[in-house]
Design an enzyme around this catalytic site. Structure first.
Site, PDB file in Angstrom:
ATOM      1  N   SER A   1      42.385  43.884  45.933  1.00 12.12           N
ATOM      2  CA  SER A   1      41.252  43.434  46.753  1.00 12.12           C
ATOM      3  C   SER A   1      40.891  44.297  47.951  1.00 12.12           C
ATOM      4  O   SER A   1      39.865  44.068  48.586  1.00 12.12           O
ATOM      5  CB  SER A   1      41.501  42.014  47.247  1.00 12.12           C
ATOM      6  OG  SER A   1      41.179  41.110  46.229  1.00 12.12           O
TER       7      SER A   1
ATOM      8  N   LYS B   1      38.740  40.127  58.107  1.00 12.01           N
ATOM      9  CA  LYS B   1      38.574  39.332  56.880  1.00 12.01           C
ATOM     10  C   LYS B   1      38.812  37.862  57.206  1.00 12.01           C
ATOM     11  O   LYS B   1      39.773  37.527  57.910  1.00 12.01           O
ATOM     12  CB  LYS B   1      39.555  39.822  55.808  1.00 12.01           C
ATOM     13  CG  LYS B   1      39.377  39.144  54.434  1.00 12.01           C
ATOM     14  CD  LYS B   1      40.247  39.798  53.362  1.00 12.01           C
ATOM     15  CE  LYS B   1      40.057  39.163  51.994  1.00 12.01           C
ATOM     16  NZ  LYS B   1      40.835  39.838  50.922  1.00 12.01           N
TER      17      LYS B   1
ATOM     18  N   SER C   1      38.503  41.087  46.555  1.00  6.80           N
ATOM     19  CA  SER C   1      37.985  40.020  47.364  1.00  6.80           C
ATOM     20  C   SER C   1      37.522  40.447  48.755  1.00  6.80           C
ATOM     21  O   SER C   1      36.806  39.688  49.410  1.00  6.80           O
ATOM     22  CB  SER C   1      39.059  38.938  47.506  1.00  6.80           C
ATOM     23  OG  SER C   1      40.169  39.428  48.218  1.00  6.80           O
TER      24      SER C   1
HETATM   25  N1  GLN Z   1      40.901  40.529  41.488  1.00  6.49           N
HETATM   26  C1  GLN Z   1      42.233  40.054  41.695  1.00  6.49           C
HETATM   27  C2  GLN Z   1      42.267  38.558  41.560  1.00  6.49           C
HETATM   28  O1  GLN Z   1      41.271  38.002  41.330  1.00  6.49           O
HETATM   29  C3  GLN Z   1      42.768  40.540  42.998  1.00  6.49           C
HETATM   30  C4  GLN Z   1      42.469  39.667  44.139  1.00  6.49           C
HETATM   31  C5  GLN Z   1      43.152  40.115  45.402  1.00  6.49           C
HETATM   32  O2  GLN Z   1      43.720  41.195  45.476  1.00  6.49           O
HETATM   33  N2  GLN Z   1      43.110  39.241  46.406  1.00  6.49           N
HETATM   34  O3  GLN Z   1      43.274  37.958  41.688  1.00  6.49           O
END
Ligand code: GLN
Length: 488
Positions: free
Chosen positions: A177, A76, A153
């Site tokens: 995410s 990532k 994400s």
């Molecule tokens: N969808 C969540 C957010 O927008 C989780 C994001 C994440 O886990 N990095 O914060």
């Protein structure tokens, strides 16, 4: 060759049936073919991949091999990689080349993996569809003509792994995410216990929630990746003094008279989910019961408040963490008339809308007028949720719940910020509590798209989480071979 799981590929490398170079070339060819359309990599590293593969082959020749020797992975693009651009999918870091290696990526190097490239994500990991990426959204390989989200994400990672553009990879999970993208792409995504995997060298979003973890096609593969990622890191102050071992296949936790109490969260029963998710969840719970699990109802009274608490705490921490991007030390710099003007111009140009929204929310909830009513209140809710999980794990061994309300939605969906935030309902509580949770493929909806179920455990019960996930995986029998999903 790209349909092989990590477990299978390691076998074939050990028996010298295939070489790491052959395997790597198969992935590089496929990246060449489909990478641009799927948009799952921000940066590819073919030369590095081939030299990693050659080094792995040299070790196979001597028999002196490493745990993941020759496995072509995607990292990532939130993990700093020395000499390789690390962007966090932000214009702010578009040209940032770190001079150091994150602990997680170093551990993968030490395990003999082959680096294919850096996978796409939401900008600074803030989002749910990977649409906030400065580099455009990755695409879900399932029913590709529909241009569905691969989630976020860590959507670049799930797009790459589900399509056979990496054999496995890393994600980070601050509020879901890893688990949400894995669920809607038919993959296994594990958010380990907070502190099990080091955050050192990983671009910070919300430090008390950020959790690196593995994404793979099978539970066994996820366990192998986690074994490489886990372990104490003296460089990271919240790194736990804990290890995670997985040398061979994850062993069964049910059957042969084994006793296991599996909890179902009472408060989730009234949450609206798709008919498919409901049917699949009930079917898998029934399977666990028939395998000998005792199903018990547990209560996490404040779990429906987790979203509100998360969307105060995460932006608050983000607003503080992202203060470092001011155009002075590294990253984008847009010169202004004076210092303050340079800050303003740099930040206005460098951050996207969602990141700016979070910084504004975060700064507001931390202001002296709002601190007690918002931030402290959210911190109290967080504590209550964490305590409720502790109580629940006195009544059951593990918990199961849906990973999402429904299947992957089109990238063209026009949701409001609050509608995006609401999609995290099933995942954020586990981050607030710091407990391990794994999303495992649980079935196909009537539209042919995959759905996932989470297994949640008490802190540091990561192995048992994976053990139960493996039973669900076996019961669901999802065929997630990339050539099957892509039809090519
Ligand atoms: N969808 C969540 C957010 O927008 C989780 C994001 C994440 O886990 N990095 O914060």
């Amino acid at each position: 060759m790209i349909d092989l799981t990590i477990t299978q590929a390691l076998e074939k490398l050990k028996s010298r049936e295939i070489s790491a170079t052959e395997l790597t070339r198969a992935y590089l060819d496929r990246i060449e073919k489909y990478g641009a359309d799927l948009n799952c990599y921000i940066t590819t590293t073919p030369e590095r991949a081939l030299s990693d593969a050659a080094a792995a082959d040299a070790r196979y020749a001597t028999g002196n091999t490493l745990p993941l020797d020759g496995m072509p992975i995607g990292m990532k693009d939130l993990f700093a990689t020395r000499g390789i651009r690390t962007t966090a999918a932000s214009r702010m870091l578009e040209n940032f080349i770190p001079e150091y290696e994150s602990t997680i990526s170093q551990k993968f190097i030490n395990s003999g993996t082959v680096l294919l490239g850096k996978t796409n994500l939401d900008e600074f990991a803030m989002g749910t569809f990977s649409k906030t990426s400065y580099f455009g959204a990755p695409v879900n390989p399932w029913q590709m003509e529909k241009r569905l989200t691969a989630g976020g994400s860590s959507g670049g990672a799930t797009s790459a792994i589900a399509s056979g553009l990496a054999i496995g990879g890393t994600g980070t999970d601050t509020g879901g995410s890893i688990r949400f993208p894995a669920a809607i792409t038919g993959l296994v995504g594990m958010k380990p216990t907070y502190g099990l995997c080091s955050r050192w060298g990983c671009v910070a979003f919300a430090s008390s929630l950020d959790t690196p973890g593995p994404i793979a096609r099978t539970v066994d593969d996820a366990a192998l990746l986690l074994a490489t990622m886990a372990g104490h890191d003296p460089k990271e102050s919240t790194s736990a003094k804990a290890e995670f071992y997985a040398h061979s296949a994850v062993s069964p936790i049910l059957g042969e008279g084994k006793k296991l109490r599996v909890g179902v969260i009472k408060e989730f029963a009234n949450v609206e989910i798709s008919a498919d998710m409901k049917r699949i969840f009930e079917a898998r719970v029934a399977d666990l019961k028939s395998m000998g699990a005792e199903i018990v109802e547990v209560s996490i009274p404040n779990i429906l408040d987790a979203l509100a608490a998360y969307y105060i705490i995460a932006p608050a921490e983000a607003s503080s963490n992202l203060a470092r991007y001011d155009g002075m030390k590294y990253g984008l710099r847009v010169d202004g008339t004076d210092l303050i003007d340079t800050y303003k111009k740099t930040r206005a140009a460098g951050f996207g809308d969602e990141v700016k929204r979070r910084m504004i929310i975060g700064t507001a909830v931390l202001s002296s007028e709002s601190y007690d009513v918002y931030f402290m209140q959210a911190a109290r809710v967080r504590r209550m949720i964490a305590d409720s999980f502790t109580t629940a794990f006195n009544q059951c061994d593990l918990i199961v719940c849906p990973s999402s309300a429904g299947t992957a939605m089109p990238l063209s969906s026009d949701l409001t910020p609050l509608e995006y935030y609401a999609l995290d309902l099933f995942t954020v509580a586990m981050n607030l509590a710091g407990v391990p949770a794994c999303s495992v493929p649980a079935g196909l909806a009537d539209n042919g798209l995959p759905l996932g179920i989470q297994v949640v455990g008490a802190r540091f019960d990561d192995m048992r989480v994976l053990q139960l996930a493996k039973h669900i995986e076996a019961a669901a029998e999802i065929d997630n071979r990339p050539t099957k999903i892509m039809g090519k």
